[in-house]
Design a protein around this motif. Structure first.
Motif, PDB file in Angstrom:
ATOM      1  N   SER A 151       1.676  20.121  -1.948  1.00  0.00           N
ATOM      2  CA  SER A 151       2.587  18.988  -1.861  1.00  0.00           C
ATOM      3  C   SER A 151       1.842  17.694  -1.638  1.00  0.00           C
ATOM      4  CB  SER A 151       3.565  19.188  -0.698  1.00  0.00           C
ATOM      5  OG  SER A 151       4.289  20.387  -0.829  1.00  0.00           O
ATOM      6  N   CYS A 152       2.493  16.618  -2.038  1.00  0.00           N
ATOM      7  CA  CYS A 152       1.971  15.278  -1.818  1.00  0.00           C
ATOM      8  C   CYS A 152       3.132  14.441  -1.301  1.00  0.00           C
ATOM      9  CB  CYS A 152       1.439  14.711  -3.123  1.00  0.00           C
ATOM     10  SG  CYS A 152       0.967  12.967  -3.086  1.00  0.00           S
ATOM     11  N   VAL A 153       3.023  14.006  -0.060  1.00  0.00           N
ATOM     12  CA  VAL A 153       4.069  13.200   0.557  1.00  0.00           C
ATOM     13  C   VAL A 153       3.604  11.766   0.648  1.00  0.00           C
ATOM     14  CG1 VAL A 153       5.474  12.860   2.607  1.00  0.00           C
ATOM     15  CG2 VAL A 153       4.954  15.174   1.833  1.00  0.00           C
ATOM     16  N   ALA A 154       4.498  10.854   0.294  1.00  0.00           N
ATOM     17  CA  ALA A 154       4.135   9.441   0.260  1.00  0.00           C
ATOM     18  C   ALA A 154       4.881   8.631   1.288  1.00  0.00           C
ATOM     19  CB  ALA A 154       4.419   8.875  -1.117  1.00  0.00           C
ATOM     20  N   SER A 155       4.250   7.563   1.699  1.00  0.00           N
ATOM     21  CA  SER A 155       4.899   6.585   2.563  1.00  0.00           C
ATOM     22  C   SER A 155       4.361   5.216   2.181  1.00  0.00           C
ATOM     23  CB  SER A 155       4.643   6.879   4.038  1.00  0.00           C
ATOM     24  OG  SER A 155       3.253   6.836   4.318  1.00  0.00           O
ATOM     25  N   GLY A 156       5.026   4.184   2.662  1.00  0.00           N
ATOM     26  CA  GLY A 156       4.570   2.835   2.343  1.00  0.00           C
ATOM     27  C   GLY A 156       5.486   2.176   1.331  1.00  0.00           C
ATOM     28  N   ARG A 157       4.936   1.555   0.329  1.00  0.00           N
ATOM     29  CA  ARG A 157       5.715   0.874  -0.689  1.00  0.00           C
ATOM     30  C   ARG A 157       6.601   1.872  -1.436  1.00  0.00           C
ATOM     31  NH1 ARG A 157       1.965  -2.994  -4.180  1.00  0.00           N
ATOM     32  NH2 ARG A 157       3.994  -3.475  -5.038  1.00  0.00           N
ATOM     33  N   PRO A 158       7.634   1.391  -2.109  1.00  0.00           N
ATOM     34  CA  PRO A 158       8.553   2.314  -2.794  1.00  0.00           C
ATOM     35  C   PRO A 158       7.828   3.290  -3.706  1.00  0.00           C
ATOM     36  CG  PRO A 158       9.461   0.125  -2.803  1.00  0.00           C
ATOM     37  CD  PRO A 158       8.091   0.006  -2.221  1.00  0.00           C
ATOM     38  N   PHE A 159       7.634   4.474  -3.186  1.00  0.00           N
ATOM     39  CA  PHE A 159       6.877   5.482  -3.911  1.00  0.00           C
ATOM     40  C   PHE A 159       7.566   5.892  -5.179  1.00  0.00           C
ATOM     41  CE2 PHE A 159       3.746   8.553  -4.525  1.00  0.00           C
ATOM     42  CZ  PHE A 159       4.273   9.829  -4.648  1.00  0.00           C
ATOM     43  N   GLU A 160       8.896   5.813  -5.172  1.00  0.00           N
ATOM     44  CA  GLU A 160       9.638   6.325  -6.327  1.00  0.00           C
ATOM     45  C   GLU A 160       9.392   5.505  -7.579  1.00  0.00           C
ATOM     46  OE1 GLU A 160      10.982   5.113  -3.658  1.00  0.00           O
ATOM     47  OE2 GLU A 160      12.506   3.609  -4.102  1.00  0.00           O
ATOM     48  N   LYS A 161       8.765   4.335  -7.451  1.00  0.00           N
ATOM     49  CA  LYS A 161       8.486   3.536  -8.627  1.00  0.00           C
ATOM     50  C   LYS A 161       7.115   3.816  -9.224  1.00  0.00           C
ATOM     51  CE  LYS A 161      12.370   1.327  -8.537  1.00  0.00           C
ATOM     52  NZ  LYS A 161      13.393   1.604  -9.579  1.00  0.00           N
ATOM     53  N   TYR A 162       6.387   4.733  -8.648  1.00  0.00           N
ATOM     54  CA  TYR A 162       5.046   5.035  -9.108  1.00  0.00           C
ATOM     55  C   TYR A 162       5.001   6.356  -9.865  1.00  0.00           C
ATOM     56  CZ  TYR A 162       3.023   1.387  -6.168  1.00  0.00           C
ATOM     57  OH  TYR A 162       2.676   0.190  -5.616  1.00  0.00           O
ATOM     58  N   ALA A 163       4.155   6.382 -10.878  1.00  0.00           N
ATOM     59  CA  ALA A 163       3.772   7.664 -11.449  1.00  0.00           C
ATOM     60  C   ALA A 163       2.819   8.348 -10.473  1.00  0.00           C
ATOM     61  CB  ALA A 163       3.066   7.451 -12.791  1.00  0.00           C
ATOM     62  N   VAL A 164       2.802   9.644 -10.509  1.00  0.00           N
ATOM     63  CA  VAL A 164       1.919  10.400  -9.617  1.00  0.00           C
ATOM     64  C   VAL A 164       1.109  11.387 -10.436  1.00  0.00           C
ATOM     65  CG1 VAL A 164       1.794  12.035  -7.704  1.00  0.00           C
ATOM     66  CG2 VAL A 164       3.439  10.142  -7.637  1.00  0.00           C
ATOM     67  N   GLN A 175       0.832  -1.206   0.000  1.00  0.00           N
ATOM     68  CA  GLN A 175       0.000   0.000   0.000  1.00  0.00           C
ATOM     69  C   GLN A 175       0.860   1.247   0.000  1.00  0.00           C
ATOM     70  OE1 GLN A 175      -3.198   0.691  -0.137  1.00  0.00           O
ATOM     71  NE2 GLN A 175      -4.047  -1.378  -0.174  1.00  0.00           N
ATOM     72  N   VAL A 176       0.387   2.257  -0.659  1.00  0.00           N
ATOM     73  CA  VAL A 176       1.035   3.560  -0.653  1.00  0.00           C
ATOM     74  C   VAL A 176       0.090   4.537   0.032  1.00  0.00           C
ATOM     75  CG1 VAL A 176       1.889   5.457  -2.057  1.00  0.00           C
ATOM     76  CG2 VAL A 176       2.318   3.099  -2.766  1.00  0.00           C
ATOM     77  N   GLN A 177       0.606   5.264   0.994  1.00  0.00           N
ATOM     78  CA  GLN A 177      -0.193   6.285   1.661  1.00  0.00           C
ATOM     79  C   GLN A 177       0.244   7.655   1.162  1.00  0.00           C
ATOM     80  OE1 GLN A 177       1.493   3.878   3.875  1.00  0.00           O
ATOM     81  NE2 GLN A 177      -0.281   2.616   3.356  1.00  0.00           N
ATOM     82  N   LEU A 178      -0.729   8.471   0.828  1.00  0.00           N
ATOM     83  CA  LEU A 178      -0.460   9.791   0.271  1.00  0.00           C
ATOM     84  C   LEU A 178      -1.132  10.859   1.120  1.00  0.00           C
ATOM     85  CD1 LEU A 178      -1.290   8.852  -3.428  1.00  0.00           C
ATOM     86  CD2 LEU A 178       0.972   8.993  -2.409  1.00  0.00           C
ATOM     87  N   VAL A 179      -0.413  11.932   1.382  1.00  0.00           N
ATOM     88  CA  VAL A 179      -0.967  13.025   2.175  1.00  0.00           C
ATOM     89  C   VAL A 179      -0.661  14.334   1.465  1.00  0.00           C
ATOM     90  CG1 VAL A 179      -0.938  14.241   4.371  1.00  0.00           C
ATOM     91  CG2 VAL A 179      -0.680  11.743   4.320  1.00  0.00           C
ATOM     92  N   GLU A 180      -1.713  15.064   1.121  1.00  0.00           N
ATOM     93  CA  GLU A 180      -1.559  16.365   0.489  1.00  0.00           C
ATOM     94  C   GLU A 180      -1.525  17.462   1.549  1.00  0.00           C
ATOM     95  OE1 GLU A 180      -4.482  13.910  -2.078  1.00  0.00           O
ATOM     96  OE2 GLU A 180      -4.123  14.346   0.043  1.00  0.00           O
ATOM     97  N   SER A 181      -0.864  18.547   1.218  1.00  0.00           N
ATOM     98  CA  SER A 181      -0.840  19.707   2.097  1.00  0.00           C
ATOM     99  C   SER A 181      -0.537  20.947   1.276  1.00  0.00           C
ATOM    100  CB  SER A 181       0.209  19.541   3.210  1.00  0.00           C
ATOM    101  OG  SER A 181       1.514  19.476   2.647  1.00  0.00           O
ATOM    102  N   GLY A 182      -0.769  22.093   1.903  1.00  0.00           N
ATOM    103  CA  GLY A 182      -0.406  23.347   1.259  1.00  0.00           C
ATOM    104  C   GLY A 182      -1.577  24.116   0.687  1.00  0.00           C
ATOM    105  N   GLY A 183      -2.774  23.553   0.783  1.00  0.00           N
ATOM    106  CA  GLY A 183      -3.933  24.290   0.301  1.00  0.00           C
ATOM    107  C   GLY A 183      -4.311  25.401   1.258  1.00  0.00           C
ATOM    108  N   GLY A 184      -5.342  26.142   0.902  1.00  0.00           N
ATOM    109  CA  GLY A 184      -5.801  27.218   1.756  1.00  0.00           C
ATOM    110  C   GLY A 184      -6.572  28.243   0.974  1.00  0.00           C
ATOM    111  N   LEU A 185      -6.788  29.382   1.620  1.00  0.00           N
ATOM    112  CA  LEU A 185      -7.484  30.498   0.981  1.00  0.00           C
ATOM    113  C   LEU A 185      -6.440  31.456   0.426  1.00  0.00           C
ATOM    114  CD1 LEU A 185     -10.057  32.138   0.418  1.00  0.00           C
ATOM    115  CD2 LEU A 185      -9.807  33.129   2.697  1.00  0.00           C
ATOM    116  N   VAL A 186      -6.483  31.687  -0.866  1.00  0.00           N
ATOM    117  CA  VAL A 186      -5.495  32.541  -1.511  1.00  0.00           C
ATOM    118  C   VAL A 186      -6.193  33.522  -2.437  1.00  0.00           C
ATOM    119  CG1 VAL A 186      -3.611  30.876  -1.376  1.00  0.00           C
ATOM    120  CG2 VAL A 186      -5.163  30.844  -3.335  1.00  0.00           C
TER     121      VAL A 186
END
Length: 123
Positions: free
Chosen positions: A21-34, A1-12
């Motif tokens: 941003s999208c930060v990944a954890s879990g399986r080797p994320f570097e082998k995935y397209a995003v 499994q790959v876990q993805l967490v977005e951040s950086g949104g807001g009112l602009v």
């Protein structure tokens, strides 16, 4: 499994730039397209674009060409993919999601999804 967490949104404000941003954890994320997707209120989710696992290839939907830039950092301890939006418009207001999959250009092959980050643009 790959876990993805977005951040950086807001009112602009309209006209400025924003990078989320999208930060990944879990399986080797570097082998995935995003890919990045967005869903505005009352509208279907749409594909912004994607980046290959090497980071050397990108694809953008027509509406995203010119103002949207996807990049990634596969450094050893930071698996992060970015979406920069320049000259924000009110129509960019949406929840932005990142997703991981096989083919960066194919909006239908993304299997792992983050929970999204809200971007609200005030005019």
């Amino acid at each position: 499994q790959v876990q993805l967490v977005e951040s950086g949104g807001g009112l602009v404000q309209a006209g400025v730039s924003l990078r989320i941003s999208c930060v990944a954890s879990g399986r080797p994320f570097e082998k995935y397209a995003v890919g990045w997707f967005r869903q505005a209120p009352g509208k279907e989710r749409e594909f912004v674009g994607g980046i290959s696992w090497t980071g050397t290839n990108t694809y953008y939907s027509k509406f995203a060409e010119g103002r949207f830039t996807i990049s990634r950092d596969n450094a050893e301890k930071t698996d992060t993919v970015y979406l920069q939006i320049d000259i924000l418009e009110a129509e960019d207001t949406a929840v932005y999601y990142c997703a991981a999959g096989k083919d960066y250009w194919d909006k239908n092959n993304y299997n792992y999804w983050g929970q999204g980050t809200q971007v609200t643009v005030s005019s």
